[in-house]
Design an enzyme around this catalytic site. Structure first.
Site, mmCIF file in Angstrom:
data_model
loop_
_atom_site.group_PDB
_atom_site.id
_atom_site.type_symbol
_atom_site.label_atom_id
_atom_site.label_comp_id
_atom_site.label_asym_id
_atom_site.label_seq_id
_atom_site.Cartn_x
_atom_site.Cartn_y
_atom_site.Cartn_z
ATOM 1 N N GLY A 38 0.844 -1.184 0.000
ATOM 2 C CA GLY A 38 0.000 0.000 0.000
ATOM 3 C C GLY A 38 0.874 1.227 0.000
ATOM 4 O O GLY A 38 2.109 1.144 -0.073
ATOM 5 N N SER A 39 0.265 2.386 0.127
ATOM 6 C CA SER A 39 1.016 3.635 0.002
ATOM 7 C C SER A 39 2.101 3.777 1.067
ATOM 8 O O SER A 39 3.202 4.270 0.783
ATOM 9 C CB SER A 39 0.060 4.823 0.073
ATOM 10 O OG SER A 39 -0.725 4.757 1.267
ATOM 11 N N GLU A 41 3.932 1.633 2.375
ATOM 12 C CA GLU A 41 5.044 0.687 2.210
ATOM 13 C C GLU A 41 5.966 1.061 1.050
ATOM 14 O O GLU A 41 7.070 0.511 0.931
ATOM 15 C CB GLU A 41 4.517 -0.736 1.968
ATOM 16 C CG GLU A 41 3.839 -1.347 3.165
ATOM 17 C CD GLU A 41 2.480 -0.706 3.412
ATOM 18 O OE1 GLU A 41 2.289 -0.148 4.506
ATOM 19 O OE2 GLU A 41 1.628 -0.741 2.512
ATOM 20 N N GLU A 60 -3.524 -9.970 1.333
ATOM 21 C CA GLU A 60 -2.498 -10.069 2.374
ATOM 22 C C GLU A 60 -2.429 -11.461 2.984
ATOM 23 O O GLU A 60 -1.349 -11.945 3.351
ATOM 24 C CB GLU A 60 -2.749 -9.027 3.461
ATOM 25 C CG GLU A 60 -2.493 -7.599 3.020
ATOM 26 C CD GLU A 60 -3.719 -6.923 2.413
ATOM 27 O OE1 GLU A 60 -4.683 -7.634 2.054
ATOM 28 O OE2 GLU A 60 -3.713 -5.678 2.295
ATOM 29 N N HIS A 83 0.518 -3.829 4.429
ATOM 30 C CA HIS A 83 -0.045 -2.504 4.609
ATOM 31 C C HIS A 83 -0.413 -2.324 6.079
ATOM 32 O O HIS A 83 -0.479 -3.297 6.836
ATOM 33 C CB HIS A 83 -1.274 -2.358 3.703
ATOM 34 C CG HIS A 83 -1.683 -0.944 3.458
ATOM 35 N ND1 HIS A 83 -0.831 0.122 3.561
ATOM 36 C CD2 HIS A 83 -2.888 -0.419 3.113
ATOM 37 C CE1 HIS A 83 -1.475 1.234 3.283
ATOM 38 N NE2 HIS A 83 -2.736 0.939 3.010
ATOM 39 N N HIS A 290 -10.571 -31.191 20.309
ATOM 40 C CA HIS A 290 -11.474 -30.379 19.480
ATOM 41 C C HIS A 290 -12.847 -30.230 20.121
ATOM 42 O O HIS A 290 -13.554 -29.265 19.850
ATOM 43 C CB HIS A 290 -11.604 -31.007 18.087
ATOM 44 C CG HIS A 290 -12.285 -30.129 17.082
ATOM 45 N ND1 HIS A 290 -12.749 -30.597 15.875
ATOM 46 C CD2 HIS A 290 -12.599 -28.807 17.097
ATOM 47 C CE1 HIS A 290 -13.313 -29.607 15.207
ATOM 48 N NE2 HIS A 290 -13.232 -28.509 15.922
#
Length: 535
Positions: A38-39, A41, A60, A83, A290
């Protein structure tokens, strides 16, 4: 007065944070960067060096899944660039899986420039270090730009220290161009020796046992202890069971002492281990459950021993003696300490009945056919939860480092992980064995495989539903005839989805054509998806 731009704030001839970090990554052999930028980075990639490779994921979660597979196959941490808050949020499912997988990842997350952080700017992360917790081993947003390289070095050492796992460093966008002192990579030990006195106690208990059983966990293959564990099991004539929900193979499933797989249900574990007087759990929790269970955790009269690299696992184990430290070092120490008496071998596991062709095909027939046509050294990366019990019977894993899945139970891991494993091991044939529902969590991984031209064979086991939920429903009181909302998956066209991502694809519905289709797909030099219609 004109302030310098972030891209040019370092004086000529000085080292920038970007340069210091790239030098560290070279020293750590981490020149492949996974991400979805993103911007905030972008400053990391100014003058991106030729000796680095950027692997783009279209989501991502895909980037983290690829990095996880790559790290596990190389036994070294992967470097990821995400990001800020939204990107880390998108990645959290596979960050959680990496934490459960004990995979070393160094994750950097973008952050807005320091100068505007007081104004809650667009795309900033208000509590960047808190966002990934508790599923990272450590997180940090350095107080100064000059501390970023030191933080990344510390993160690497922490990520690589057993139990391995992800770390996250938040880096403001204007930090990358700031001047700093270079940081030299250091040698930091990664193996801790288990307590010698506890190992002597475990050795004596193994030697004194009449009928021992080993419970094999993912930590064995992670620590390169496969051959040593086989030797120890043979020396003690121990039955080898696989721990519940194990994400790796740790013992050859065609070995005469291989006993089978333990379910994640307390009462069934106790029933299957009845008759063993000494149960040695290696590289796994004792035990993963579980559903709610009742009664004892081990059969009456049985001693529980454990060797784990995770002190938390040792701490919550309900009973028994636990040694904490390197699995490989511990097993090799036991080989030096133990001299058991001669024992009769455990009974052989009954072979699975032959699966016959049908229309539609059974999961057993598909996996039996795959087992017959694949090379034993090929790597299976699996995420088909409803098919896993059938896989345990019809698709045995025979060699070390040939099986990966998620230890977390979270979907969306294995399709991108197959890409990461194939990147790390270009000479191995990688098979992504994925359920139709699972595949839709990270179908974008097909694009990455196609762009990288990796010869992965993706096999979609297509039963048009979340079959694992239907099989689990009786546990909560559902009757076979009851409707179960949200479990049907009609009208998914995997051939079109694959081709739309640049990947070849074929659909198989006739059992007579399955063998040839799988052979051709396994021989393909480029990624191919095989959509197999099953009952």
């Amino acid at each position: 007065m004109t302030l310098p731009s972030p891209a040019s704030s370092a004086a000529p001839g000085t080292t920038t944070v970007r340069e210091a970090v790239l030098a560290l990554l070279r020293a750590f052999d981490m020149t492949t960067i996974f991400g979805n930028p993103g911007s905030t980075e972008l400053p990391l990639f100014l003058d991106f060096p030729d000796d680095f490779r950027y692997v783009l994921g279209l989501h991502e979660g895909v980037a983290v899944g690829m990095a996880d597979g790559y790290a596990q196959a190389r036994r070294n941490a992967s470097f990821i660039n995400l990001h800020s808050a939204a990107g880390v949020g998108n990645a959290m499912g596979n960050i959680f899986t990496a934490y459960k997988n004990r995979t070393p990842l160094v994750i950097t997350a973008g952050q807005q420039s320091r100068s505007i952080l007081p104004y809650d700017p667009f795309l900033h992360s208000a509590q960047a270090t808190e966002l990934p917790k508790p599923y990272v081993k450590w997180s940090c947003e350095p107080a100064r730009a000059q501390d970023v390289p030191l933080a990344i070095a510390r993160g690497y050492y922490i990520a690589m220290q057993p139990p391995c796992g992800p770390v996250l460093i938040s880096v403001p966008a204007d930090d990358w161009a700031q001047p700093c002192e270079p940081v030299a990579a250091r040698q930091v030990g990664k193996q801790l020796r288990p307590d010698p006195a506890v190992m002597v106690e475990i050795a004596r208990a193994l030697d004194a046992a009449r009928r021992p059983a080993f419970v094999i966990g993912a930590g064995i293959d992670r620590d390169g202890a496969w051959n040593d564990v086989v030797e120890l099991a043979e020396r003690h004539q121990a039955a080898a069971w696989v721990a519940p929900m194990s994400g790796r193979c740790g013992f050859p499933e065609d070995h005469p002492q291989f006993a089978g797989f333990l379910p994640a249900i307390r009462e069934k574990i106790v029933s299957l281990l009845a008759g063993y007087d000494c149960i040695f759990v290696i590289g796994a929790p004792a035990f993963t459950y579980h559903v709610e269970g009742f009664g004892p955790h081990v059969p009456p009269g049985a001693a529980l021993l454990q060797l784990t690299d995770d002190p938390q696992v040792a701490a919550w184990a309900p009973v028994g003696t636990a040694a904490v430290g390197s699995i490989g070092l511990g097993v090799r120490e036991l080989l030096a300490l133990t001299e058991p008496p001669r024992r009769a071998p455990p009974p052989a596991r009954a072979p699975a009945p032959r699966a016959e062709p049908s229309a539609p095909m059974s999961t057993a027939y598909v996996l039996q056919t795959l087992a017959e046509v694949r090379d034993a050294g090929s790597v299976v990366v699996e995420e088909a939860p409803s098919a896993r019990p059938v896989m345990h019977r019809y698709l045995p894993m025979l060699r070390s480092e040939t099986f990966y899945t998620m230890c977390s139970g979270g979907l969306g891991y294995s399709m991108p992980a197959a890409v990461g494993v194939a990147l790390a091991r270009p000479q191995a044939k990688v098979i992504g064995l994925i359920g139709d529902g699972s595949s839709m969590y990270s179908i974008q991984a097909l694009w990455s495989a196609a762009q990288l031209k990796l010869p992965i064979t993706f096999i979609i086991l297509n039963n048009r539903r979340y079959a694992a939920l239907r099989e689990f429903a009786p546990t909560f009181g559902f009757k076979p005839e009851d409707a179960l909302a949200g479990t049907d998956l009609p009208d998914l066209d995997f051939v079109s989805l694959a081709r739309g991502h640049g990947c070849q694809a074929v659909r198989v519905s006739d059992p007579a054509s399955l063998r040839d289709a799988l052979r051709e797909a396994l021989a393909s030099p480029v990624p191919i998806l095989v959509d197999v219609e099953i009952s």
